[in-house]
Design a protein around this motif. Structure first.
Motif, PDB file in Angstrom:
ATOM      1  N   PRO A  34       0.829  -1.208   0.000  1.00  0.00           N
ATOM      2  CA  PRO A  34       0.000   0.000   0.000  1.00  0.00           C
ATOM      3  C   PRO A  34       0.865   1.259   0.000  1.00  0.00           C
ATOM      4  CG  PRO A  34      -0.754  -1.573   1.657  1.00  0.00           C
ATOM      5  CD  PRO A  34       0.560  -2.078   1.163  1.00  0.00           C
ATOM      6  N   ASP A  35       0.439   2.252  -0.779  1.00  0.00           N
ATOM      7  CA  ASP A  35       1.190   3.499  -0.847  1.00  0.00           C
ATOM      8  C   ASP A  35       0.363   4.694  -0.388  1.00  0.00           C
ATOM      9  OD1 ASP A  35      -0.608   3.713  -2.905  1.00  0.00           O
ATOM     10  OD2 ASP A  35       0.881   3.901  -4.499  1.00  0.00           O
ATOM     11  N   GLY A  36      -0.804   4.415   0.252  1.00  0.00           N
ATOM     12  CA  GLY A  36      -1.623   5.495   0.779  1.00  0.00           C
ATOM     13  C   GLY A  36      -2.480   6.190  -0.256  1.00  0.00           C
ATOM     14  N   ARG A  37      -2.536   5.663  -1.472  1.00  0.00           N
ATOM     15  CA  ARG A  37      -3.345   6.278  -2.523  1.00  0.00           C
ATOM     16  C   ARG A  37      -4.625   5.480  -2.770  1.00  0.00           C
ATOM     17  NH1 ARG A  37       1.105   7.810  -7.230  1.00  0.00           N
ATOM     18  NH2 ARG A  37       2.378   9.230  -5.950  1.00  0.00           N
ATOM     19  N   LEU A  38      -5.639   6.175  -3.223  1.00  0.00           N
ATOM     20  CA  LEU A  38      -6.885   5.526  -3.628  1.00  0.00           C
ATOM     21  C   LEU A  38      -6.857   5.343  -5.137  1.00  0.00           C
ATOM     22  CD1 LEU A  38      -9.857   4.689  -2.772  1.00  0.00           C
ATOM     23  CD2 LEU A  38     -10.498   6.959  -3.598  1.00  0.00           C
ATOM     24  N   ARG A  39      -7.166   4.133  -5.576  1.00  0.00           N
ATOM     25  CA  ARG A  39      -7.225   3.853  -7.010  1.00  0.00           C
ATOM     26  C   ARG A  39      -8.601   3.291  -7.357  1.00  0.00           C
ATOM     27  NH1 ARG A  39      -1.927   2.863  -5.590  1.00  0.00           N
ATOM     28  NH2 ARG A  39      -0.357   3.752  -7.007  1.00  0.00           N
ATOM     29  N   GLN A  53      -9.097   0.096  -5.070  1.00  0.00           N
ATOM     30  CA  GLN A  53      -7.993  -0.239  -4.176  1.00  0.00           C
ATOM     31  C   GLN A  53      -7.900   0.859  -3.136  1.00  0.00           C
ATOM     32  OE1 GLN A  53      -4.106  -0.689  -5.933  1.00  0.00           O
ATOM     33  NE2 GLN A  53      -3.205  -1.504  -4.059  1.00  0.00           N
ATOM     34  N   THR A  54      -8.089   0.501  -1.876  1.00  0.00           N
ATOM     35  CA  THR A  54      -8.128   1.490  -0.812  1.00  0.00           C
ATOM     36  C   THR A  54      -6.718   1.963  -0.462  1.00  0.00           C
ATOM     37  OG1 THR A  54      -7.908  -0.046   1.051  1.00  0.00           O
ATOM     38  CG2 THR A  54     -10.106   0.213   0.090  1.00  0.00           C
ATOM     39  N   PRO A  55      -6.608   3.098   0.212  1.00  0.00           N
ATOM     40  CA  PRO A  55      -5.277   3.597   0.588  1.00  0.00           C
ATOM     41  C   PRO A  55      -4.480   2.614   1.448  1.00  0.00           C
ATOM     42  CG  PRO A  55      -6.913   5.339   0.799  1.00  0.00           C
ATOM     43  CD  PRO A  55      -7.669   4.080   0.518  1.00  0.00           C
ATOM     44  N   ARG A  56      -5.144   1.721   2.160  1.00  0.00           N
ATOM     45  CA  ARG A  56      -4.421   0.766   3.001  1.00  0.00           C
ATOM     46  C   ARG A  56      -4.194  -0.575   2.305  1.00  0.00           C
ATOM     47  NH1 ARG A  56      -9.440   0.620   7.227  1.00  0.00           N
ATOM     48  NH2 ARG A  56     -10.907  -0.590   5.986  1.00  0.00           N
TER      49      ARG A  56
END
Length: 251
Positions: A34-39, A53-56
């Motif tokens: 996880p990179d802390g971004r929302l996709r 894909q959630t931030p976590r």
């Protein structure tokens, strides 16, 4: 005594491939962390299928499209192979444009929560392929131990900093969803009608992006209220008389 012609055990020949395999797995895990971004991925399937894909690092599947095999391939491409659980599956309408792919997902992944419209859990009005598909969805959810919740207006899913909200609609057969993350927002328009639009118009406001059926007209009061910066056209809705738009008119 060891025969002269018997092969000797060479630990390097055994351990080197194992070390390479472990290195490949570690590299895959590193790049998938996880990179802390929302996709938000609009999957390349017939019908509607959206993967969040959630931030976590969790995944939420909305709908699934009409091709189970293709949906399974798309999930295998985007979800790490060691991850066999989805934070949630959400179904906006229990029809042939969305349900078959989600059935394939439930056969391969455990859903920690299923959020669905009420008709999916009700007895089918008539037998047929769609009724069989709905029954298979219910069976897989049950044997997988997935909690199933009938969506109500105002329901929210917390997705590690992002929020998925169920918006009001007219009949409850389809769900309108809004995804918010910081200042960005995505509206997922249901496969509804003008009556649904009137209900949604009451609480409509500007959004960053809008997923909208390509067969529906663009010059509506609801789109004027949403003022999206980006429109993603979907094909999960079939109108009796599609609105034909040129590329210039879409722009």
């Amino acid at each position: 005594m060891q025969p002269a012609d018997s092969p000797r055990f060479n630990p390097v020949r055994v351990l080197l491939p194992l070390a390479l395999l472990l290195a490949l797995l570690a590299g895959a895990a590193w790049f998938s962390r996880p990179d802390g971004r929302l996709r938000v991925l609009f999957l390349a399937t017939p019908g509607d299928a959206v993967l969040i894909q959630t931030p976590r690092g969790g995944f939420v599947l909305i709908d699934g499209g009409s091709d189970p095999t293709l949906l399974a391939q798309q999930l295998g491409r985007h979800v790490p192979f060691w991850q066999r659980s989805l934070e949630a599956v959400v179904l906006t309408r229990a029809d042939g444009k969305r349900l078959p792919g989600q059935v394939a997902a439930l056969a391969r992944y455990h859903a920690q929560l299923a959020l669905v419209p009420a008709p999916l859990l009700q007895p089918a009005a008539r037998p047929g392929p769609l009724a069989d598909m709905q029954a298979e969805w219910r069976r897989l959810a049950q044997i997988g131990g997935s909690p199933v919740r009938v969506a109500q207006p105002g329901d929210q899913l917390s997705l590690g900093g992002a929020t998925l909200t169920v918006l009001p609609n007219s009949g409850g057969a389809s769900l309108a969803l809004r995804l918010d993350y910081g200042a960005a927002s995505l509206m997922l328009h249901p496969a509804g009608d003008d009556e649904t639009d009137e209900v949604l118009l009451a609480g409509a406001g500007p959004v960053t992006a809008l997923a909208y059926p390509w067969q529906r007209p663009l010059g509506t009061p609801l789109l004027a209220a949403w003022q999206p910066r980006v429109v993603i056209f979907t094909d999960g809705y079939e109108a009796r008389k599609p609105t034909l738009l040129t590329t210039a008119e879409r722009e």
